[in-house]
Scaffold this active site. Structure first.
Site: not given
Ligand code: 5GP
Ligand code: ZN
Length: 112
Positions: A91-92, A98-100
């Site tokens: 789901g990346q 990054h860590l959520h």
């Molecule tokens: P992934 O899906 O890669 O694990 O998580 C990426 C996260 O980055 C998502 O939860 C999305 O909402 C967040 N995100 C994407 N673009 C931006 C941005 O420009 N600013 C911030 N603060 N979050 C972002």
């Protein structure tokens, strides 16, 4: 890395709600929060995904940073979740490691 949105946030080139800064680490609010608290923790250097993270010390530092941040956000007693989505099946969507940090509501299992 040019074109990487999280590198741009780390460089201050695009705005984000910065929550905490560490040595080579930054935490900021997710733009599209999935929980009352939803923060992202990144290394300020570009690492594409967990697959590309060669330095185990950095990974430990990121995890400890997330744990400390959870405590500062008063999530530690009720609990929280730390997630590292990796590549498409994980789901990346942003290819900068990054860590959520998610908290403020009960989490479900299994995740979607
Ligand atoms: P992934 O899906 O890669 O694990 O998580 C990426 C996260 O980055 C998502 O939860 C999305 O909402 C967040 N995100 C994407 N673009 C931006 C941005 O420009 N600013 C911030 N603060 N979050 C972002
Ligand atoms: Zn990057």
């Amino acid at each position: 890395m040019s074109g990487c949105v999280f590198c741009k946030i780390a460089a201050g080139e695009i705005p984000a709600k910065i929550i905490k800064k560490g040595d080579g680490i930054l935490a900021f609010a997710d733009l599209n929060p999935q929980a009352p608290t939803h923060l992202l923790i990144i290394p300020t250097i570009h690492i594409g995904s967990l697959n590309d993270a060669k330095d185990p010390q950095l990974l430990g530092t990121l995890l400890a940073f997330a744990r400390d941040l959870a405590k500062e956000q008063k999530l530690d007693t009720r609990g929280y979740r730390v997630v590292v989505n990796t590549n498409p099946d994980g789901g990346q969507t942003v290819f900068h490691l990054h860590l959520h940090l998610l908290g403020g509501r009960p989490m479900e299992w299994p995740p979607g």
